[in-house]
Structures are given as structure tokens and as C-alpha cells.
Motif scaffolding. Structure first.
Motif, PDB file in Angstrom:
ATOM      1  N   ARG A   3      39.701  43.124  14.468  1.00  0.00           N
ATOM      2  CA  ARG A   3      40.510  43.414  13.554  1.00  0.00           C
ATOM      3  C   ARG A   3      41.182  43.883  14.023  1.00  0.00           C
ATOM      4  O   ARG A   3      43.260  43.016  13.310  1.00  0.00           O
ATOM      5  CB  ARG A   3      40.831  45.029  12.926  1.00  0.00           C
ATOM      6  N   TYR A   4      42.180  43.884  15.934  1.00  0.00           N
ATOM      7  CA  TYR A   4      43.053  44.947  15.943  1.00  0.00           C
ATOM      8  C   TYR A   4      44.081  43.261  16.638  1.00  0.00           C
ATOM      9  O   TYR A   4      45.192  42.692  16.366  1.00  0.00           O
ATOM     10  CB  TYR A   4      43.253  45.779  16.879  1.00  0.00           C
ATOM     11  N   LEU A   5      43.271  42.497  17.281  1.00  0.00           N
ATOM     12  CA  LEU A   5      43.416  40.776  17.873  1.00  0.00           C
ATOM     13  C   LEU A   5      43.663  39.920  16.425  1.00  0.00           C
ATOM     14  O   LEU A   5      43.796  38.882  17.056  1.00  0.00           O
ATOM     15  CB  LEU A   5      43.072  40.861  18.519  1.00  0.00           C
ATOM     16  N   GLY A   6      43.261  39.507  15.509  1.00  0.00           N
ATOM     17  CA  GLY A   6      42.316  39.469  14.503  1.00  0.00           C
ATOM     18  C   GLY A   6      41.682  38.094  14.871  1.00  0.00           C
ATOM     19  O   GLY A   6      42.267  36.338  14.142  1.00  0.00           O
ATOM     20  N   TRP A   7      40.727  37.909  15.421  1.00  0.00           N
ATOM     21  CA  TRP A   7      39.928  37.074  16.126  1.00  0.00           C
ATOM     22  C   TRP A   7      38.776  36.905  14.701  1.00  0.00           C
ATOM     23  O   TRP A   7      37.725  35.428  14.491  1.00  0.00           O
ATOM     24  CB  TRP A   7      39.527  36.923  17.258  1.00  0.00           C
ATOM     25  N   LYS A   8      38.869  38.088  14.106  1.00  0.00           N
ATOM     26  CA  LYS A   8      37.676  38.194  13.012  1.00  0.00           C
ATOM     27  C   LYS A   8      35.951  37.687  13.571  1.00  0.00           C
ATOM     28  O   LYS A   8      36.486  37.934  14.925  1.00  0.00           O
ATOM     29  CB  LYS A   8      37.624  36.679  11.548  1.00  0.00           C
ATOM     30  N   GLY A   9      34.696  37.991  12.800  1.00  0.00           N
ATOM     31  CA  GLY A   9      34.472  37.159  13.105  1.00  0.00           C
ATOM     32  C   GLY A   9      33.838  36.108  14.029  1.00  0.00           C
ATOM     33  O   GLY A   9      33.747  35.182  13.108  1.00  0.00           O
ATOM     34  N   SER A  10      33.625  35.745  15.137  1.00  0.00           N
ATOM     35  CA  SER A  10      34.151  34.998  15.796  1.00  0.00           C
ATOM     36  C   SER A  10      33.517  34.788  17.430  1.00  0.00           C
ATOM     37  O   SER A  10      32.387  35.623  17.421  1.00  0.00           O
ATOM     38  CB  SER A  10      35.378  34.418  16.077  1.00  0.00           C
ATOM     39  N   ILE A  11      32.931  33.616  17.475  1.00  0.00           N
ATOM     40  CA  ILE A  11      31.854  33.519  18.330  1.00  0.00           C
ATOM     41  C   ILE A  11      32.868  34.195  20.207  1.00  0.00           C
ATOM     42  O   ILE A  11      32.556  33.940  21.207  1.00  0.00           O
ATOM     43  CB  ILE A  11      31.926  31.951  18.772  1.00  0.00           C
ATOM     44  N   LEU A  12      34.149  33.346  19.990  1.00  0.00           N
ATOM     45  CA  LEU A  12      35.027  34.345  20.945  1.00  0.00           C
ATOM     46  C   LEU A  12      35.155  35.732  21.007  1.00  0.00           C
ATOM     47  O   LEU A  12      34.785  36.307  22.040  1.00  0.00           O
ATOM     48  CB  LEU A  12      36.587  33.976  20.084  1.00  0.00           C
ATOM     49  N   ALA A  13      34.964  36.334  19.525  1.00  0.00           N
ATOM     50  CA  ALA A  13      35.165  37.947  19.749  1.00  0.00           C
ATOM     51  C   ALA A  13      33.308  38.473  20.183  1.00  0.00           C
ATOM     52  O   ALA A  13      33.771  39.579  20.876  1.00  0.00           O
ATOM     53  CB  ALA A  13      34.796  38.443  17.956  1.00  0.00           C
ATOM     54  N   GLY A  14      32.761  37.613  19.716  1.00  0.00           N
ATOM     55  CA  GLY A  14      31.153  37.807  20.252  1.00  0.00           C
ATOM     56  C   GLY A  14      31.235  37.751  21.610  1.00  0.00           C
ATOM     57  O   GLY A  14      30.868  38.833  22.394  1.00  0.00           O
ATOM     58  N   SER A  15      31.592  36.679  22.167  1.00  0.00           N
ATOM     59  CA  SER A  15      31.553  36.247  24.208  1.00  0.00           C
ATOM     60  C   SER A  15      32.195  37.432  24.713  1.00  0.00           C
ATOM     61  O   SER A  15      31.678  37.947  25.331  1.00  0.00           O
ATOM     62  CB  SER A  15      31.829  35.132  24.253  1.00  0.00           C
ATOM     63  N   PHE A  16      33.210  37.593  24.213  1.00  0.00           N
ATOM     64  CA  PHE A  16      34.514  38.693  25.002  1.00  0.00           C
ATOM     65  C   PHE A  16      33.968  40.476  24.420  1.00  0.00           C
ATOM     66  O   PHE A  16      33.335  40.980  25.570  1.00  0.00           O
ATOM     67  CB  PHE A  16      35.854  39.090  24.277  1.00  0.00           C
ATOM     68  N   THR A  17      33.118  40.749  23.569  1.00  0.00           N
ATOM     69  CA  THR A  17      32.423  41.818  23.623  1.00  0.00           C
ATOM     70  C   THR A  17      31.434  41.306  24.289  1.00  0.00           C
ATOM     71  O   THR A  17      31.117  43.027  25.267  1.00  0.00           O
ATOM     72  CB  THR A  17      31.950  41.557  21.904  1.00  0.00           C
ATOM     73  N   LEU A  18      30.618  40.932  24.682  1.00  0.00           N
ATOM     74  CA  LEU A  18      29.304  40.588  25.188  1.00  0.00           C
ATOM     75  C   LEU A  18      29.658  41.115  26.725  1.00  0.00           C
ATOM     76  O   LEU A  18      29.363  41.450  28.020  1.00  0.00           O
ATOM     77  CB  LEU A  18      28.022  39.814  25.095  1.00  0.00           C
ATOM     78  N   GLY A  19      30.985  39.879  27.637  1.00  0.00           N
ATOM     79  CA  GLY A  19      31.213  39.986  28.628  1.00  0.00           C
ATOM     80  C   GLY A  19      31.380  41.334  29.031  1.00  0.00           C
ATOM     81  O   GLY A  19      31.451  41.343  30.527  1.00  0.00           O
ATOM     82  N   LEU A  20      32.114  41.776  28.005  1.00  0.00           N
ATOM     83  CA  LEU A  20      32.775  43.268  28.614  1.00  0.00           C
ATOM     84  C   LEU A  20      31.524  44.137  29.157  1.00  0.00           C
ATOM     85  O   LEU A  20      31.414  45.259  30.176  1.00  0.00           O
ATOM     86  CB  LEU A  20      33.390  43.782  27.719  1.00  0.00           C
ATOM     87  N   LEU A  21      30.325  43.780  27.933  1.00  0.00           N
ATOM     88  CA  LEU A  21      29.096  44.714  28.516  1.00  0.00           C
ATOM     89  C   LEU A  21      28.573  44.880  29.506  1.00  0.00           C
ATOM     90  O   LEU A  21      27.972  44.986  30.494  1.00  0.00           O
ATOM     91  CB  LEU A  21      28.188  44.326  26.808  1.00  0.00           C
ATOM     92  N   VAL A  22      27.975  43.087  30.059  1.00  0.00           N
ATOM     93  CA  VAL A  22      27.063  42.670  31.005  1.00  0.00           C
ATOM     94  C   VAL A  22      28.658  43.551  32.454  1.00  0.00           C
ATOM     95  O   VAL A  22      27.634  43.288  33.899  1.00  0.00           O
ATOM     96  CB  VAL A  22      27.062  41.119  31.189  1.00  0.00           C
TER      97      VAL A  22
END
Lengths: 284, 406
Positions: free
Chosen positions: A125-144
Motif C-alpha cells: 500500500r505505502y510504496l504502491g507495489w501492489k501484490g507482486s513478486i517484488l512485494a512478496g520477495s521483500f517481505t520474505l527477505g526480511l522474514l529470513v
């Protein structure tokens, strides 16, 4: 009751409990392999779903999971390794390193669904990437990230201090010592940590629920701004939602088997690398 | 000179990376609270809608729980809420309910005409019916209509939120945001899970550290690692297709998706954490203590439970606390096998709903920025705080263990 008898009872209980754990593992693995093996064929792995998800394969989900692995590792690996180098080589036992370690532990204990919420709020929402591979990768990246940091730190700690001192004695600078002595020595264990992180990323569902995982996509994603299908999410939707759950069961078993196989391969590779290099190291 | 500059700048880069976890935690806190912050300043009534009454009615505001009681016919007369003795007449949705009050001919001749007339007719209806409570589109309310009073919009009340006993976020016009059943559901499931996992985990830890030969360890250790590596969604799936029918059949329950089913799976998932941490703690007991105990004539088992376990007690408690943390935050299993019924748990063998499962199930459908969306983020904050308390507790406990080691 005699001392001997109570000891026997206690020890036999522990022994049974120990093997119970192995039994549970074999039960879960056996159940999924037994039910899923018949579903697996080349078509299942190489094609997309057909006929309202009841036929065809799971190729888009495999591809999506692969994209997430690559994407999240591009983010987590360099950051995590550099963070671990900083805490272990530069500020070893000071207040700063203790603080960083504490924060890393805290980040590691945050439930994955919170990362999902966070990814939705910041990336989607804030950075406006919508649901995307980019958003998913960043979320998972921070998780691991905490996992990468912790395993890398362990790898660095296993490098004997004699090597560091020897390198300095030869006139090498700190950076040179890290670059030419410490990293090459720690490399196998760092890679082991990386592989374990890949295992974690490939199985996580909650963080990608709102950051771009899709139930079904007609086309394969063409850029990092597209939505994606992923193995764990696919298993979740196909086993809980849909009009004909029973008819979708074989696909669910197949997906679970592919996911489990991926995790098994990752675990075995990691322990193989660890064993292989520790033997090689021991021979020196 | 240049080399020193490079060394310095590389160190700066490393230092920046060292801060990444701290920054991430800060960002998580900022965004979680930012998205949830507006909740207690948000009107409970859905955006774009308003509650209206006849102008003769003295009432200005009806709380969300009361609105729900009215819609469920628990409250049927205005006198129960204010000094106004009139039977309550409900009007829900201006495009369907309108035909209960007007015949089609009264509204207009053609479909378009009816559509255009409805807003006006609704307002007329409210003005002519003394006991009416109407839920209408805000856009249909022109300013200063004779005989119609628009009620104040209540804010979501923190008290109702944290101690409310009902979670029905999508009901219109009165969504209920009471998170008490979700908090209790989460704790209930995790507590039972940990009660199952603790004795099992400690037993296995003792076996691994005290009894097992190295060959057995070589089988058990990788098995435990694998158990930790299996994705949670696979556990959820296994629970769904194996445990749920099993629980339903053996216990003769109407549904197999119960708190108990989830607890069993969560217990299995918490096992690796408990075993690994507890084993380390047991191993850290110094050899001299064991030998002293054995020398006094104690058996191996007496040594374990009178000397080793008390010594490792704080490490073992840290293991249990970490296991609880793992169970509380687990999403997919809770989502797939608890049955997701938002009721305050009274038995083990009925469906419950946990905080993570609620977020996972509902965030996708909650419109971004709306009350429901904000409520889910506040729920996330609650979960975050619970796990934070748990991880700090575990850290403090294990610190005590380390101090003992010195």
C-alpha cells in the motif's frame, strides 16, 4: 519401588518418547508420499492447472516459489552476511553487538503473519507495489534475515582466531583478512545457512497471503510487478477453498509432496555440505 | 591513504547492515501502529452509510452493541434506550426494504423513475414513521430534511474492542469488534499445545543428552531438524486430512475442527524448539555435579531428576516459553484446523478462532483503510506485543541460566 526399577521405567519412557518423535515424522512423510506419489508425473510438474484447478499441474506455483526464493535471497543474503560480519568481526563483544544480537533475536521471534501485515502496509500500500513478486520477495527477505544472520555468525565464530591473528601478523588489513582469510574459511557454513533460509522461504505461507500470492493466474508472471502463484499458498487454497474439495485432493497431495521433497532436498544438501567440509577441514 | 579510506567506508557499510534488523523492527512497529491507529477515531457504521430516526425521537446516538440488539429484536421499543415510547420499526437497505412499505405503483411508473424516487421516498418514510430506525446511504441525505434526524456516528470504543465478547466485523449496520474471544482462543489453543509438548519435549531432550548412544543421536537429531523444517501449511494439510476426521470419529463430535485438533498439531510443531533448547540446557550441567551425585550412591536417574534437571530448570523453562511463542504465532495450522468460530472457548472439543487465523482469513477481504482493516492491524499489534513479552521473558530466563554457568 526399588531405585533400579524406577530408573528402568523412566528410561524406557524417554526412549519411547524419543522414537515417538521419529514415528510422528515418518507418519507425516509417509502419509504424504504414499498419497502423493501417484499424482506426480511430468505433466504435473511442467504444466499449469486446468479444468477449474482439478486437472493439470502446478508449474506456475513451482516457478513462483522459485522467483520468491531468488528474490528474497537477493535481499536477505548480502544484508545478513554483512550484518553478521559487522557484529562478529568489528564490534565483537561490545554493547553494540549485544544490542544487534538482541534485535536479531526479537525480529526472529515475530510471527510470520505480522510480516504479512507489515508487507501489506509498507510494500503493497505505502510504496504502491501492489501484490507482486517484488512485494512478496521483500517481505520474505526480511522474514529470513534473522536466520541468515544467525547462521552466518555461527559460521564466522567457527573460524579459529589463530587464522585472524596470523593474517594480521603478515601485515594484512582487517578488510583483507575478512576477504581473503575469514570468508573463504567460513564459506561452506555460510552456504549451509543460505540453503536453510531457502527452505524457510519456500514453505512460508502467511507472509505472502496479502503480498501477491494468487489462487490462479492465466499467464505466467512476466515481470517482478506481477502477481504470482506459490507452492505453499497453492496447497492452502486447494485444500480449503474451492467448490469440489474431494476432487481437488489428489492435486493437494501432489503439491504437498513436491513441497516436502523440496524441503527434504534442501535439508539433505545443507547437512551434506556441512559434513563434507567439516571432514575436509578436519584433515588439515 | 586510499586504502584506509576504503577500509573506513566498508566498515560504515557493514555497520549500516548491522542496523538492518533494528530498522526492520522499527518499521514493523511504525507501520503496524500507523495502519491500526485510526481505529478508535473511526465511526463504527460502514463508510458512506448513516443511521436515521424520526425527528421527534430524542435519541442522538446508539452504540454498536445496542444497534445489534435492535436488529436481533432483543430491543424492540425505544423506551429501552431513551425517553420515547414507540415501537421500533426497522428499515435496513433502501433498495430492498422499500417495497415492504410502498407498492411499486406508488414509487413510479418505470424502473428508472423508481430508482430516482427511492431516496426521496425513504426520507418521507422516516419522517412519517415515528418509531423508525433506518440505515441509509449517506448520499441520499440532502441537508436539513424535515422530520428526519441523522444519528451521531459513534467511534469504536476501546473498551468494547478489548473486552467485547463478539467478533462480527462484517455485519451491517453494526459490526462488532470484540477481540476477547480471539485472544482467549489463541491462549487456549497454545496453552493446551504446550501442555502436550512440554513433557514430550523434555523427555526426548533427556533421552538425547543423557541416554542415547551416538548412533541413535545420528538418527534422532536429523529427524528433529526435519520436523522443524516441514512447512506449516503441510502440517495444516496433514491435520486437515488425517487428524480432523480422526478426532471427529473417535470422539463422536459434530465437527473434527476443534481446539484440541489444532493443539495436537501445534504441539508437534513446537517440539523441535523445546527439544533443542532443553537439550542444550541439560547438557550445560557441569560434569563435576553429576559425578558428585553418582559418587554419593545416587543412580543415574536420581542424578538426572535431583541434580541435572534442577540445574537446567531455567533453561528448560526458556525452552517452554519459546515453544509457547511458536504456538501463539502460528497461522496456517490455526487457520486450517481450528474451525474458526469466534466464540469464547469453554471446552477443548469445539471450534475456536485465533488471532493469526483471523488476520489471515479476513485481511484479504477488508477494504484498505476501512474500520475492519484497522481493527485487523490493531489485532496484529496485540499479537506483536504478546510475542514480544514472550521473547523478552525467554531471554531473561536464559540469561539466568548463563549466569549460573559462570
Amino acid at each position: 519401588m526399588s531405585k533400579k526399577l524406577s530408573q528402568d521405567i523412566a528410561f524406557w519412557t524417554f526412549r519411547i518418547l524419543g522414537w515417538l518423535v521419529v514415528g510422528i515424522l515418518l507418519w507425516i512423510l509417509g502419509f504424504i508420499i504414499y498419497n502423493g506419489i501417484g499424482v506426480i508425473n511430468w505433466e504435473f510438474i511442467s504444466q499449469g492447472p486446468r479444468d477449474g484447478m482439478l486437472k493439470g499441474g502446478i508449474f506456475p506455483a513451482i516457478l513462483g516459489t522459485f522467483c520468491l526464493i531468488v528474490g528474497s535471497m537477493i535481499i536477505a543474503f548480502p544484508l545478513g552476511v554483512m550484518s553478521a560480519i559487522y557484529t562478529n568481526e568489528y564490534v565483537r563483544d561490545g554493547k553494540i553487538s549485544r544490542f544487534i544480537r538482541m534485535m536479531t533475536n526479537n525480529l526472529g521471534s515475530i510471527p510470520s503473519i505480522i510480516f504479512g501485515l507489515f508487507g501489506m502496509a509498507l510494500f503493497v500500500r505505502y510504496l504502491g507495489w501492489k501484490g507482486s513478486i517484488l512485494a512478496g520477495s521483500f517481505t520474505l527477505g526480511l522474514l529470513v534475515l534473522p536466520l541468515v544472520i544467525r547462521t552466518t555468525e555461527e559460521a564466522l565464530r567457527m573460524v579459529p582466531d589463530a587464522l585472524r591473528v596470523g593474517s594480521y601478523a603478515l601485515g594484512a588489513s582487517k578488510l583483507q583478512t575478512i576477504r581473503y582469510v575469514i570468508l573463504p574459511t567460513a564459506f561452506p557454513n555460510v552456504i549451509t545457512g543460505l540453503i536453510l533460509s531457502v527452505g524457510r522461504v519456500s514453505g512460508e505461507t502467511a507472509p505472502i497471503l496479502f503480498t501477491g500470492a494468487a489462487y490462479f493466474l492465466a499467464n505466467l508472471p512476466s515481470s517482478i510487478f506481477d502477481k504470482f502463484m506459490a507452492l505453499p499458498y497453492h496447497l492452502y487454497v486447494i485444500s480449503t477453498s474451492g467448490t469440489n474439495l474431494d476432487a481437488a485432493r489428489p492435486i493437494a497431495y501432489g503439491t504437498a509432496l513436491v513441497l516436502i521433497t523440496l524441503v527434504l532436498i534442501i535439508n539433505f544438501t545443507a547437512s551434506f555440505i556441512r559434513k563434507y567440509f567439516s571432514k575436509k577441514h578436519g584433515a588439515h | 591513504m586510499i586504502r584506509r579510506f576504503i577500509e573506513k567506508s566498508v566498515e560504515k557499510i557493514f555497520a549500516a547492515c548491522g542496523m538492518i534488523t533494528t530498522i526492520t523492527i522499527l518499521l514493523i512497529i511504525i507501520f503496524l501502529f500507523k495502519e491500526g491507529f485510526g481505529l478508535f477515531n473511526s465511526p463504527e457504521v460502514e463508510k458512506g452509510y448513516a443511521l436515521c430516526v424520526n425527528a421527534a425521537n430524542p435519541i442522538d446516538y446508539i452504540s454498536s452493541p445496542d444497534v445489534k440488539k435492535i436488529y436481533n429484536s432483543v430491543i424492540t421499543n425505544w423506551s429501552e434506550l431513551t425517553e420515547y415510547d414507540e415501537k421500533i420499526v426497522l428499515f435496513r437497505d433502501d433498495n430492498k426494504d422499500i417495497f415492504d412499505f410502498y407498492k411499486e405503483e406508488e414509487l413510479g411508473d418505470s424502473f428508472e423513475e423508481i430508482e430516482a424516487n427511492i431516496p426521496k421516498k425513504v426520507l418521507e418514510l422516516i419522517a412519517n414513521t415515528p418509531g423508525m430506525l433506518a440505515f441509509v446511504h449517506e448520499e441520499n441525505l440532502q441537508k436539513n430534511i424535515e422530520g428526519v434526524k441523522v444519528l451521531d456516528k459513534g467511534m469504536v470504543n476501546p473498551n468494547d474492542f478489548f473486552f467485547g465478547r463478539e467478533w462480527i466485523p462484517t455485519s451491517t449496520p453494526a459490526p462488532q469488534f470484540g477481540i476477547l474471544p480471539l485472544i482467549l482462543g489463541t491462549l487456549w489453543v497454545s496453552l493446551v499445545a504446550i501442555l502436550i509438548a512440554t513433557p514430550l519435549g523434555i523427555g526426548v531432550a533427556i533421552y538425547l543428552s543423557e541416554l542415547a548412544q551416538s548412533k541413535v543421536r545420528d538418527i534422532l537429531k536429523p529427524a528433529i531438524e526435519l520436523l522443524a523444517g516441514i512447512p506449516s501449511v503441510v502440517y495444516g494439510f496433514f491435520g486437515l486430512v488425517v487428524l480432523v476426521p480422526m478426532v471427529q470419529k473417535t470422539l463422536g463430535l459434530p465437527v473434527g475442527e476443534t481446539a484440541f485438533t489444532a493443539s495436537v498439531i501445534l504441539a508437534i510443531m513446537a517440539l523441535p524448539t523445546i527439544i533443542t533448547v532443553a537439550e542444550d540446557a541439560i547438557r550445560s550441567a557441569p560434569r563435576s555435579m553429576r559425578e558428585a551425585s553418582l559418587a554419593l550412591g545416587a543412580t543415574h536417574w536420581q542424578t538426572i531428576y535431583k541434580v541435572v534437571i534442577p540445574y537446567a530448570a531455567s533453561g528448560i523453562s526458556a525452552a517452554v516459553v519459546l515453544g509457547i511463542g511458536r504456538a501463539i504465532g502460528e497461522t496456517m495450522v490455526a487457520l486450517m484446523v481450528t474451525g474458526n468460530a469466534a466464540v469464547i472457548p469453554t471446552t477443548l472439543f469445539a471450534p475456536v478462532r485465533t488471532i493469526p487465523a483471523t488476520i489471515a482469513a479476513e485481511l484479504g477481504e477488508a477494504p484498505g483503510g476501512g474500520v475492519h482493516y484497522q481493527a485487523l492491524f490493531v489485532l496484529g499489534c496485540v499479537l506483536f506485543l504478546i510475542t514480544l513479552v514472550i521473547s523478552i521473558t525467554a531471554e531473561l530466563i536464559s540469561k539466568r541460566q548463563h549466569n549460573k554457568g559462570l
